[in-house]
Design a protein around this motif. Structure first.
Motif, mmCIF file in Angstrom:
data_model
loop_
_atom_site.group_PDB
_atom_site.id
_atom_site.type_symbol
_atom_site.label_atom_id
_atom_site.label_comp_id
_atom_site.label_asym_id
_atom_site.label_seq_id
_atom_site.Cartn_x
_atom_site.Cartn_y
_atom_site.Cartn_z
ATOM 1 N N LYS A 190 9.557 -11.924 3.748
ATOM 2 C CA LYS A 190 8.635 -13.053 3.810
ATOM 3 C C LYS A 190 9.419 -14.365 3.798
ATOM 4 O O LYS A 190 10.532 -14.452 3.271
ATOM 5 C CB LYS A 190 7.660 -13.020 2.629
ATOM 6 N N ASP B 20 5.042 -17.734 4.993
ATOM 7 C CA ASP B 20 4.148 -16.739 4.392
ATOM 8 C C ASP B 20 3.700 -17.116 2.983
ATOM 9 O O ASP B 20 2.605 -16.751 2.562
ATOM 10 C CB ASP B 20 4.856 -15.379 4.315
ATOM 11 N N GLY C 6 -1.757 -15.707 3.891
ATOM 12 C CA GLY C 6 -0.578 -15.838 3.040
ATOM 13 C C GLY C 6 -0.971 -16.258 1.635
ATOM 14 O O GLY C 6 -2.128 -16.130 1.227
#
Length: 250
Positions: free
Chosen positions: A6, A85, A134
């Motif tokens: 991420k 993210d 996210g």
């Protein structure tokens, strides 16, 4: 959400909670854009995090009250790693008796602790939508629930962060974006070390006790990984390591 692979935006990331978070995130396979006004600490941290010629972290000088600086963090993440993210609106400042010292220092505290969180969240929503969702995590404080007389502006900003976070609960359903907050009690940091020099702050810290920074980091990680949390605040105190505060306060 898992952390591995991420891309993370982290303000106030050069010291204290921010630096500890950056280390934990990179250790779990994330790539981190660190924004901070402390150039020296930021550069030292990314040297530590970027080993074996692999870019795990990027440091960018960022005054969060300058919205162009904030935007640069997101643009860098997009251009370097392909998107965002997870967003940590972590930067914060405080000062004893900021309301009573007859200066405008209290305005800066609101700008850093609240206005920058709002702008960082706006940017976060914009970029997270591109990824299909996210996580956004705002750093609050237990002073949001137990206001301190010697720092009323600081307490106000942290209470506002909790309310702001709660108000964005529905983003989980509309955009798959979970906005949450962590409210730690006293912990070791550059800010607390400075404030401990004061009699009032020192006594309050002694009364409440210090929480291990590992417990604070664990709360942040829990929010990333627990997809059920949305609009919630996790309180971290010496009494309970990780208590979820939802619609109502303590």
């Amino acid at each position: 959400m898992q952390i591995k692979d991420k891309v993370v935006i982290l303000t106030g990331g050069a010291n204290g909670i921010g630096a500890a978070l950056a280390r934990r995130l990179v250790s779990e396979g994330a790539r981190v854009i660190i924004g901070d006004i402390d150039r020296k600490a930021g550069q030292e941290l990314i040297t530590e995090l970027n080993q074996n010629n692999k870019v795990n972290a990027i440091f960018i000088f960022c005054d969060v009250t300058n919205f162009d600086h904030l935007s640069q963090l997101f643009d860098t993440a997009q251009n370097t790693f392909g998107g965002v993210d997870i967003v940590f609106n972590n930067a914060g400042i405080g000062q004893e008796n900021e309301f009573y010292d007859q200066t405008n220092r209290w305005i800066k505290i609101i700008d850093v602790n609240l206005n920058a969180v709002i702008k960082g969240t706006q940017l976060g929503i914009q970029y997270l939508k591109k990824r299909g969702g996210g996580v956004i995590i705002n750093t609050a404080s237990m002073s949001a629930f137990y206001p301190v007389s010697y720092s009323p502006i600081y307490s106000t900003t942290k209470r506002a962060v909790v309310g702001f976070t709660q108000s964005l609960r529905d983003l989980k359903d509309t955009d798959k974006i979970r906005v949450n907050a962590v409210a730690p009690s006293y912990f070791e940091s550059n800010l607390t070390q400075e404030l401990l020099k004061s009699k009032e702050y020192g006594q309050a810290a002694k009364n409440f006790g210090f929480v291990p920074i590992d417990d604070v980091i664990a709360a942040f990680i829990r929010i990333i990984q627990d997809d059920k949390l949305a609009g919630d605040t996790i309180a971290v105190t010496t009494r309970y390591k990780s208590k979820i505060i939802s619609k109502s306060s303590l």
